[in-house]
Scaffold this active site. Structure first.
Site, short mmCIF file in Angstrom:
data_model
loop_
_atom_site.label_atom_id
_atom_site.label_comp_id
_atom_site.label_asym_id
_atom_site.label_seq_id
_atom_site.Cartn_x
_atom_site.Cartn_y
_atom_site.Cartn_z
N ARG A 169 46.57 36.58 39.45
CA ARG A 169 47.32 35.32 39.37
C ARG A 169 47.22 34.61 40.73
NH1 ARG A 169 46.88 35.74 34.69
NH2 ARG A 169 48.51 35.78 33.09
N GLU A 171 47.09 25.69 38.84
CA GLU A 171 45.92 25.58 37.96
C GLU A 171 46.11 24.35 37.08
OE1 GLU A 171 45.24 29.21 35.80
OE2 GLU A 171 45.04 30.35 37.64
N HIS A 215 39.75 30.28 35.64
CA HIS A 215 40.57 31.29 34.94
C HIS A 215 39.88 31.73 33.63
CE1 HIS A 215 44.99 32.75 34.44
NE2 HIS A 215 44.14 33.62 33.94
#
Ligand code: GLV
Length: 326
Positions: free
Chosen positions: A238, A267, A286
């Site tokens: 993360r 993000e 991601h």
């Protein structure tokens, strides 16, 4: 015949999972490419029996209140669940599901791919060719780091961390790990160490720990100061585990050699982020679990959790099984 219970699905998920849910329940499907806004989420959950959400959707105490007392399950289409305030769901007796196990190999494969790409400067070399800098073969052009005999430090030794270790051992790396909760296995060639030892001895560091108050900014300026100058840092866990300004300084000043991020904070990363100027940083959006079959399995597991929850059955993968002890 009574109407089927209604569920809200916050994005188009792979068909294998979506069909399972559509066959079982009356699905309100959010079809935009972007996530629903907070206001829309709160409106659309009103009256639903189940919510199938993504890691881009925040689920806190306000959401079950907006949904109403008939909400029976929250199913997250991800293994990580830092987008969900689980105690808020537990307090209301709502089971929360996630998708562990099935994305372990895809994620570890990708973390290893990023490690090799950053250590051997693959992305930078591709840019070098495309921007016309390739004039001849050069003995000192784009030199990177060797793998055999190097030390990989794994932060977080759960399923994915251990899968990363197996890959690294196949490349003749020495593997050490930091994980305060892991119980060392007697025959595991990887060695449990303190964070300080991991930071100071690792040539490569790969992050595989969940995001929590204890791991937020675990990689801060102090941590970068302890790393080797040839260190390569990979994050497929993360974004907020790394203090990105400290990472920027460490990469810009050559304090460490390179990094690769599958996850950022926030993000998506804003296009004016200074990180985007760095040659020795790889950033991807991601996608560590993004193989076709893994995403199919995630969708099916998220669907199975949702369906079981709406039926009042135990979720196949439940983050807060305490709800069943009541
Ligand atoms: C992806 O990041 C996941 O948690 O599944």
């Amino acid at each position: 015949m009574s109407a089927k219970p209604k569920v809200f699905v916050t994005r188009i998920i792979p068909a294998k999972g979506l069909q399972m849910v559509q066959e079982a329940w009356d699905v309100d499907l959010w079809t935009d490419d972007l996530p629903p806004s907070r206001d829309i989420m709160l409106q659309r959950v009103r009256g639903v029996a189940g919510l199938l959400c993504l890691l881009t959707d925040r689920v806190d105490g306000e959401l079950p209140v907006a949904a109403g007392p008939q909400l029976k399950v929250v199913s997250n289409h991800a293994v990580g669940f830092d987008n969900i305030v689980v105690p808020d769901c537990t307090a209301r007796g709502i089971p929360v599901g996630n998708t562990p196990g099935i994305l372990t190999d895809a994620t570890a494969d990708f973390a290893f791919a990023l490690l090799m790409a950053a250590a051997r400067r693959v992305v930078e070399a591709d840019r070098y060719v495309r921007t016309g800098q390739w004039k001849t073969w050069g003995p000192s052009v784009l030199l990177g780091s060797d793998f055999v005999g190097a030390t990989l430090g794994i932060v977080g030794y759960g399923r994915i961390g251990q899968a990363m270790a197996r890959r690294a051992l196949g490349f003749d790396l020495r593997v050490i790990y930091y994980d305060p909760t892991a119980i060392p296995e007697p025959n595991d060639p990887a060695q449990k160490v303190s964070l300080e030892t991991l930071l100071s001895e690792s040539d490569f560091i790969s992050l595989h720990t969940p995001l929590s108050p204890a791991t937020r900014h675990l990689m801060d300026a102090r941590a970068f100061a302890q790393m080797k100058q040839n260190a390569v840092l990979v994050n497929t866990a993360r974004g907020p585990i790394i203090d990105q300004m400290a990472l920027y300084d460490a990469l810009k000043t050559g304090r460490i050699f390179a990094a690769a991020l599958d996850v950022t904070d926030p993000e998506p990363l804003p296009m004016d982020s200074p990180l985007l100027e760095l040659e020795n940083l790889i950033i991807v959006p991601h996608i560590a679990s993004a193989s076709q079959s893994t995403r199919d399995k995630m969708a099916m597991m998220a669907a199975a959790n949702l369906i079981a929850g709406v039926q009042g059955q135990r979720l196949p993968n439940c983050i807060n099984p305490q709800v069943y002890d009541r």
